[in-house]
Design a protein around this motif. Structure first.
Motif, PDB file in Angstrom:
ATOM      1  N   HIS A  65      30.755  12.026   6.923  1.00  0.00           N
ATOM      2  CA  HIS A  65      29.649  12.246   6.197  1.00  0.00           C
ATOM      3  C   HIS A  65      30.255  12.137   4.607  1.00  0.00           C
ATOM      4  N   GLY A  66      31.241  12.502   4.385  1.00  0.00           N
ATOM      5  CA  GLY A  66      31.821  12.391   3.128  1.00  0.00           C
ATOM      6  C   GLY A  66      31.763  10.916   2.501  1.00  0.00           C
ATOM      7  N   ALA A  67      31.853   9.962   3.403  1.00  0.00           N
ATOM      8  CA  ALA A  67      31.821   8.550   2.823  1.00  0.00           C
ATOM      9  C   ALA A  67      30.525   7.948   2.597  1.00  0.00           C
ATOM     10  N   LEU A  68      29.577   8.372   3.637  1.00  0.00           N
ATOM     11  CA  LEU A  68      28.339   8.046   3.350  1.00  0.00           C
ATOM     12  C   LEU A  68      27.551   8.706   2.182  1.00  0.00           C
ATOM     13  N   ASP A  69      27.721  10.287   2.168  1.00  0.00           N
ATOM     14  CA  ASP A  69      26.977  10.941   1.170  1.00  0.00           C
ATOM     15  C   ASP A  69      27.664  10.290  -0.345  1.00  0.00           C
ATOM     16  N   GLN A  70      28.707  10.070  -0.254  1.00  0.00           N
ATOM     17  CA  GLN A  70      29.604   9.410  -1.802  1.00  0.00           C
ATOM     18  C   GLN A  70      28.735   8.193  -1.906  1.00  0.00           C
ATOM     19  N   ALA A  71      28.440   7.287  -1.127  1.00  0.00           N
ATOM     20  CA  ALA A  71      28.270   5.908  -1.422  1.00  0.00           C
ATOM     21  C   ALA A  71      26.449   5.994  -1.658  1.00  0.00           C
TER      22      ALA A  71
ATOM     23  N   ARG B 132      24.835   8.117  -3.138  1.00  0.00           N
ATOM     24  CA  ARG B 132      24.669   8.944  -4.530  1.00  0.00           C
ATOM     25  C   ARG B 132      24.984   7.958  -5.754  1.00  0.00           C
ATOM     26  N   LEU B 133      25.553   6.825  -5.316  1.00  0.00           N
ATOM     27  CA  LEU B 133      25.860   5.905  -6.376  1.00  0.00           C
ATOM     28  C   LEU B 133      24.692   5.194  -6.850  1.00  0.00           C
ATOM     29  N   PRO B 134      24.608   4.939  -7.972  1.00  0.00           N
ATOM     30  CA  PRO B 134      23.266   4.028  -8.577  1.00  0.00           C
ATOM     31  C   PRO B 134      23.207   2.660  -7.940  1.00  0.00           C
ATOM     32  N   ASP B 135      24.516   2.140  -7.668  1.00  0.00           N
ATOM     33  CA  ASP B 135      24.250   0.881  -7.135  1.00  0.00           C
ATOM     34  C   ASP B 135      25.301   0.794  -5.869  1.00  0.00           C
ATOM     35  N   PRO B 136      24.938   1.281  -4.675  1.00  0.00           N
ATOM     36  CA  PRO B 136      25.779   1.347  -3.708  1.00  0.00           C
ATOM     37  C   PRO B 136      26.389   0.117  -2.973  1.00  0.00           C
ATOM     38  N   PRO B 137      27.370  -0.127  -2.442  1.00  0.00           N
ATOM     39  CA  PRO B 137      27.894  -1.128  -1.963  1.00  0.00           C
ATOM     40  C   PRO B 137      27.379  -1.577  -0.741  1.00  0.00           C
ATOM     41  N   PRO B 138      27.291  -2.967  -0.076  1.00  0.00           N
ATOM     42  CA  PRO B 138      26.802  -3.340   1.069  1.00  0.00           C
ATOM     43  C   PRO B 138      27.207  -2.401   2.541  1.00  0.00           C
ATOM     44  N   PRO B 139      26.551  -2.386   3.548  1.00  0.00           N
ATOM     45  CA  PRO B 139      26.717  -1.693   4.592  1.00  0.00           C
ATOM     46  C   PRO B 139      28.216  -1.771   5.107  1.00  0.00           C
ATOM     47  N   ASP B 140      28.731  -2.951   5.120  1.00  0.00           N
ATOM     48  CA  ASP B 140      29.828  -3.141   5.923  1.00  0.00           C
ATOM     49  C   ASP B 140      31.123  -2.506   4.943  1.00  0.00           C
ATOM     50  N   GLU B 141      30.934  -2.248   3.922  1.00  0.00           N
ATOM     51  CA  GLU B 141      31.869  -1.711   3.249  1.00  0.00           C
ATOM     52  C   GLU B 141      31.703  -0.107   3.211  1.00  0.00           C
ATOM     53  N   ILE B 142      30.737   0.387   3.321  1.00  0.00           N
ATOM     54  CA  ILE B 142      30.438   1.742   3.364  1.00  0.00           C
ATOM     55  C   ILE B 142      30.954   2.351   4.837  1.00  0.00           C
ATOM     56  N   LEU B 143      30.570   1.316   5.932  1.00  0.00           N
ATOM     57  CA  LEU B 143      30.785   1.862   7.277  1.00  0.00           C
ATOM     58  C   LEU B 143      32.491   1.617   7.412  1.00  0.00           C
ATOM     59  N   VAL B 144      32.908   0.688   6.906  1.00  0.00           N
ATOM     60  CA  VAL B 144      34.521   0.408   7.196  1.00  0.00           C
ATOM     61  C   VAL B 144      35.205   1.591   6.482  1.00  0.00           C
ATOM     62  N   ASP B 145      34.714   2.039   5.211  1.00  0.00           N
ATOM     63  CA  ASP B 145      35.343   3.005   4.514  1.00  0.00           C
ATOM     64  C   ASP B 145      35.223   4.295   5.323  1.00  0.00           C
ATOM     65  N   ALA B 146      34.208   4.549   6.049  1.00  0.00           N
ATOM     66  CA  ALA B 146      34.011   5.912   6.763  1.00  0.00           C
ATOM     67  C   ALA B 146      34.950   6.011   8.170  1.00  0.00           C
ATOM     68  N   LEU B 147      35.029   4.813   8.741  1.00  0.00           N
ATOM     69  CA  LEU B 147      35.683   4.450   9.789  1.00  0.00           C
ATOM     70  C   LEU B 147      37.254   4.780   9.604  1.00  0.00           C
ATOM     71  N   THR B 148      37.544   4.032   8.399  1.00  0.00           N
ATOM     72  CA  THR B 148      38.991   3.987   8.044  1.00  0.00           C
ATOM     73  C   THR B 148      39.436   5.627   7.615  1.00  0.00           C
ATOM     74  N   ARG B 149      38.511   6.493   7.008  1.00  0.00           N
ATOM     75  CA  ARG B 149      38.894   7.507   6.906  1.00  0.00           C
ATOM     76  C   ARG B 149      39.139   8.399   8.292  1.00  0.00           C
ATOM     77  N   VAL B 150      38.419   8.198   9.204  1.00  0.00           N
ATOM     78  CA  VAL B 150      38.287   8.715  10.430  1.00  0.00           C
ATOM     79  C   VAL B 150      39.688   8.365  10.764  1.00  0.00           C
ATOM     80  N   GLY B 151      39.966   7.243  11.126  1.00  0.00           N
ATOM     81  CA  GLY B 151      41.192   6.404  11.799  1.00  0.00           C
ATOM     82  C   GLY B 151      42.325   7.189  11.223  1.00  0.00           C
ATOM     83  N   GLY B 152      42.628   7.388   9.896  1.00  0.00           N
ATOM     84  CA  GLY B 152      43.604   7.986   9.136  1.00  0.00           C
ATOM     85  C   GLY B 152      43.921   9.430   9.541  1.00  0.00           C
TER      86      GLY B 152
END
Length: 203
Positions: free
Chosen positions: A71-77, A79-99
Motif C-alpha cells: 500500500h505504501g508504494a501504491l499510495d505514494q505513486a 499522490r504524485l502529479p505525474d505518476p509513473p507507468p503501472p510496470d514501475e509502480i507494481l515492480v516497486d511494490a513487489l520489490t519492497r515486499v521481496g526485501g
C-alpha cells in the motif's frame, strides 16, 4: 538494570517474525507450532511470548507488514502529479515486499486462504484492498487524463484489473516461476501497444 533500547526491541521482534515466516513458508500455518518457532529462532518461550502471545498474532503482523509495504508504494505513486507507468509502480511494490521476508509470495497465498477462517485477517485484507483500489483508481484517472487509457472505461474497473495482475503474479511466484522482470516487460508491452486516447474535455 540497564534499559533495553527500542532498537534492540525492534531487532528482537524482527528476529521472531523472520523465524516464524520461515516456519510458515516451509510447513504452513496450521502445521507450525509455537515450539517450532522457538526452535527456529533459538529464543526462549518468555522472549517470544513477550512480543507475540499466540501464533495468530504473528500471522496477523506478518500480513500487516506485507500489506503496508504494498500500500505504501501504491499510495505514494497515486499522490504524485505525474505518476509513473503501472510496470514501475507494481515492480516497486513487489520489490519492497521481496526485501522484507525470505518467502513473501507463499506467505501471501497462505494469508489469503487463512482469511476464510480468521475474521481478523479477513477484515485486515478487505480494508487493504479498499485502500489499494482507491490508490490505483486515482492513478488510472491520471492515465486517462494523459490519453494513455480509454476514458470510457471506468477507472475503477481498470484499477481492479491491475490489482488482479499483481495477485496473479504472486500466485505464479508462489509456484516458483514468477519474476518481476517479465512482469515489468509484459505491462510495458501492454501499455505501449495501446492506442492514444484524446484526454477527456472539461467544462
Amino acid at each position: 538494570m540497564a534499559r533495553v533500547s527500542q532498537a534492540h526491541l525492534d531487532a528482537r521482534r524482527r528476529q521472531i517474525l523472520e523465524g516464524a515466516a520461515r516456519c510458515f513458508a516451509r510447513d504452513g500455518f496450521h502445521a507450525t507450532s509455537m515450539q517450532d518457532v522457538l526452535r527456529e529462532t533459538g529464543l526462549s518461550a518468555g522472549a517470544v511470548y513477550r512480543y507475540f502471545p499466540s501464533k495468530e498474532t504473528m500471522i496477523a503482523d506478518l500480513a500487516r507488514e506485507v500489506l503496508d509495504a504494498v500500500h505504501g508504494a501504491l499510495d505514494q505513486a497515486s499522490r504524485l502529479p505525474d505518476p509513473p507507468p503501472p510496470d514501475e509502480i507494481l515492480v516497486d511494490a513487489l520489490t519492497r515486499v521481496g526485501g522484507m521476508l525470505e518467502h513473501p509470495a507463499s506467505l501471501v497465498i497462505q494469508v489469503w486462504a487463512e482469511t476464510l477462517r480468521n475474521p481478523e485477517l479477513d477484515a485486515l485484507l478487505r480494508g487493504f484492498l479498499t485502500e489499494v483500489l482507491a490508490a490505483w483508481t486515482r492513478v488510472v484517472e491520471v492515465y486517462q487524463a494523459r490519453g494513455e487509457v480509454d476514458p470510457d472505461v471506468p477507472a475503477e474497473h481498470v484499477a481492479r484489473t491491475l490489482i488482479a495482475c499483481c495477485q496473479g503474479f504472486l500466485v505464479q511466484r508462489a509456484l516458483g516461476y514468477g519474476d518481476v522482470a517479465w512482469l515489468r516487460e509484459g505491462l510495458r508491452g501492454l501499455m505501449s501497444g495501446a492506442r492514444r486516447y484524446a484526454p477527456p474535455t472539461t467544462g
